[in-house]
Design a protein around this motif. Structure first.
Motif, PDB file in Angstrom:
ATOM      1  N   THR A 154      -4.301  39.154  46.476  1.00 11.76           N
ATOM      2  CA  THR A 154      -3.886  37.840  46.002  1.00 11.76           C
ATOM      3  C   THR A 154      -3.933  37.865  44.482  1.00 11.76           C
ATOM      4  O   THR A 154      -4.942  38.259  43.897  1.00 11.76           O
ATOM      5  N   TYR A 155      -2.841  37.456  43.839  1.00 10.85           N
ATOM      6  CA  TYR A 155      -2.738  37.524  42.382  1.00 10.85           C
ATOM      7  C   TYR A 155      -2.703  36.128  41.760  1.00 10.85           C
ATOM      8  O   TYR A 155      -2.063  35.210  42.289  1.00 10.85           O
ATOM      9  N   LYS A 191      -3.046  43.908  50.618  1.00 10.28           N
ATOM     10  CA  LYS A 191      -3.114  42.479  50.924  1.00 10.28           C
ATOM     11  C   LYS A 191      -3.827  41.713  49.808  1.00 10.28           C
ATOM     12  O   LYS A 191      -4.734  40.908  50.051  1.00 10.28           O
ATOM     13  N   PHE A 206      -8.955  39.646  45.186  1.00  2.00           N
ATOM     14  CA  PHE A 206      -8.364  38.651  44.294  1.00  2.00           C
ATOM     15  C   PHE A 206      -8.307  39.243  42.890  1.00  2.00           C
ATOM     16  O   PHE A 206      -9.314  39.728  42.378  1.00  2.00           O
ATOM     17  N   ILE A 243      -4.734  28.378  45.900  1.00  2.00           N
ATOM     18  CA  ILE A 243      -4.043  29.660  46.039  1.00  2.00           C
ATOM     19  C   ILE A 243      -4.232  30.161  47.471  1.00  2.00           C
ATOM     20  O   ILE A 243      -5.366  30.230  47.972  1.00  2.00           O
ATOM     21  N   LYS A 244      -3.128  30.510  48.112  1.00  2.00           N
ATOM     22  CA  LYS A 244      -3.167  31.018  49.478  1.00  2.00           C
ATOM     23  C   LYS A 244      -3.387  32.532  49.489  1.00  2.00           C
ATOM     24  O   LYS A 244      -3.074  33.222  48.520  1.00  2.00           O
ATOM     25  N   GLU A 245      -3.905  33.037  50.602  1.00  2.00           N
ATOM     26  CA  GLU A 245      -4.136  34.473  50.727  1.00  2.00           C
ATOM     27  C   GLU A 245      -2.811  35.239  50.703  1.00  2.00           C
ATOM     28  O   GLU A 245      -1.850  34.871  51.371  1.00  2.00           O
ATOM     29  N   GLY A 246      -2.747  36.303  49.895  1.00  2.00           N
ATOM     30  CA  GLY A 246      -1.551  37.109  49.778  1.00  2.00           C
ATOM     31  C   GLY A 246      -0.494  36.533  48.862  1.00  2.00           C
ATOM     32  O   GLY A 246       0.600  37.090  48.732  1.00  2.00           O
ATOM     33  N   GLU A 247      -0.804  35.431  48.192  1.00  2.00           N
ATOM     34  CA  GLU A 247       0.165  34.755  47.325  1.00  2.00           C
ATOM     35  C   GLU A 247       0.052  35.269  45.885  1.00  2.00           C
ATOM     36  O   GLU A 247      -1.000  35.726  45.449  1.00  2.00           O
ATOM     37  N   THR A 248       1.154  35.187  45.165  1.00  2.00           N
ATOM     38  CA  THR A 248       1.139  35.405  43.720  1.00  2.00           C
ATOM     39  C   THR A 248       1.369  34.052  43.065  1.00  2.00           C
ATOM     40  O   THR A 248       2.453  33.490  43.138  1.00  2.00           O
ATOM     41  N   LYS A 258       0.053  45.201  46.005  1.00  2.00           N
ATOM     42  CA  LYS A 258      -0.221  43.906  46.630  1.00  2.00           C
ATOM     43  C   LYS A 258       0.065  43.946  48.120  1.00  2.00           C
ATOM     44  O   LYS A 258      -0.731  43.461  48.947  1.00  2.00           O
TER      45      LYS A 258
END
Length: 380
Positions: free
Chosen positions: A247-248, A245, A215, A52-57, A241
């Motif tokens: 991450t979900y 910033k 997170f 999972i990347k930073e800021g990604e859902t 989000k």
């Protein structure tokens, strides 16, 4: 020749999971013990890998019982895994808190990720500020004996945030305003049964935000709400989000909803990921028979596409997670398996890994790569 999926962390990776397994022991009878029968386990999560990347859902989707909620809880160490790696890259404030209580984490890669599956339980408390969860049932996850103020004050007291009652009050009022429960003073002294479903879910979101996490695992946060309220909650989550910033990990069984909110998606079946990639790409060009069956179940208002989508049905029932069939675990329900005789011997004996069919689009099916090709890649 196809590539096999292996998590490859970089500077943007917040968390990656490798071969994660969470099994629950089945209670044995007295006769089983006397006859020394081997213990049985429910394979809720059975070899899951993703990053999972930073800021990604990042979406986890699948039918009920596929293991997506258990995966989310295991990532947060609400449930302990029996194997695998949960690598999380902590912020500096978490590293300082660990240092203050005498814990020095061991980094497992060059990006200073920590395998939180190996952290002793007594050192998990600081991690809760970083990683939070929004539960599916907004009523069951709130203490019915507590007022909204007490529900939101409890995590602040536990983590020592706010030196005085006035400071904690200000923090609670501010977070209620952020989740649009205004004016906050009208909600502070209400009990959960005095709130609507949407208001209760907003309290749950507020509780998750209070500790300023990075997170968040959202376990079907809109499934118990009316359609009109769902849109409001989703818009609120996406707004928060962007503001913080976040991450979900977004857990859902609704693929139409996943298309709206998720950047990437992983389709789970019987404890494993069977397809993973960009959400739009996976839903517009599904490769795994199970993904195709899930999409065919989505109501389609245009009659021109109904026949096309329903050409590939699904058969039978989900096998028991205690006695998982050998080979491909989707084989007993797969219509393609019956028609493709040349791959039958693979499907019956070996479980397919996640194979890259197109860029960043992975599928676990022998239709897209033979075991001989996989072994060659493993040697490399």
């Amino acid at each position: 020749m196809p590539n096999i999926y292996v998590p490859k962390p970089d500077n943007d990776t917040v968390l990656y999971v490798k071969d994660l397994r969470t099994w629950f022991p089945v209670r044995r009878s007295f006769i089983d013990v006397i006859r020394r029968r081997p213990p049985l386990y429910v394979h809720a999560v059975d070899g899951v890998s993703f990053d999972i990347k930073e800021g990604e859902t990042f979406g986890l989707a699948g039918e009920s019982g596929c293991g997506k909620t258990t995966t989310g809880k295991t990532i947060l160490r609400l449930v302990d895994p029996v194997g695998g790696i949960i690598a999380y890259r902590p912020r500096e404030r978490l590293l300082k808190e660990w240092e203050e209580i005498g814990y020095h984490p061991k980094f497992i890669d060059q990006y200073k990720s920590v395998d939180i599956s190996k952290i002793p339980s007594k050192y998990l408390k600081p991690l809760r500020k970083e990683m939070q969860m929004i539960f599916q049932d907004p009523y069951g996850s709130l203490n019915p004996r507590f007022t909204v103020y007490k529900i939101l004050e409890e995590p602040l007291v536990i983590h020592g945030i706010g030196e005085t009652k006035e400071e904690r009050y200000d923090l609670i009022v501010r977070v209620l305003e952020q989740v649009k429960l205004t004016p906050p003073e009208e909600f502070l002294n209400r009990y959960p049964h005095m709130l609507s479903g949407g208001q209760r879910q907003r309290v749950g979101i507020a509780r998750a935000l209070l500790l300023q996490p990075r997170f968040i695992v959202a376990d079907e946060p809109t499934s118990m709400l009316d359609v009109s309220i769902r849109a409001e909650i989703l818009e609120l989550m996406m707004e928060l989000k962007e503001r913080y910033k976040l991450t979900y990990v977004f857990i859902t069984h609704d693929l139409a909803l996943a298309r709206y909110i998720c950047d990437r998606i992983a389709i789970m079946y019987l404890g494993r990921i069977v397809e993973m990639g960009n959400t739009r790409r996976v839903l517009e060009n599904p490769l795994h028979p199970y993904t195709k069956a899930l999409i065919s179940a989505i109501p389609e208002p245009d009659p021109r596409y109904r026949k096309i989508l329903r050409e590939l049905p699904i058969k039978g029932e989900v096998p028991s997670p205690i006695n998982i069939p050998p080979g491909c675990r989707f084989r007993p329900r797969c219509v393609t398996y019956d028609k493709t005789t040349e791959i039958q011997r693979y499907c019956e004996t070996e479980e397919p890994p996640l194979i890259e069919v197109e860029k960043d689009h992975y599928v676990s099916c022998w239709l897209y790569g033979t075991p001989e090709e996989v072994r060659e890649l493993t040697k490399k």
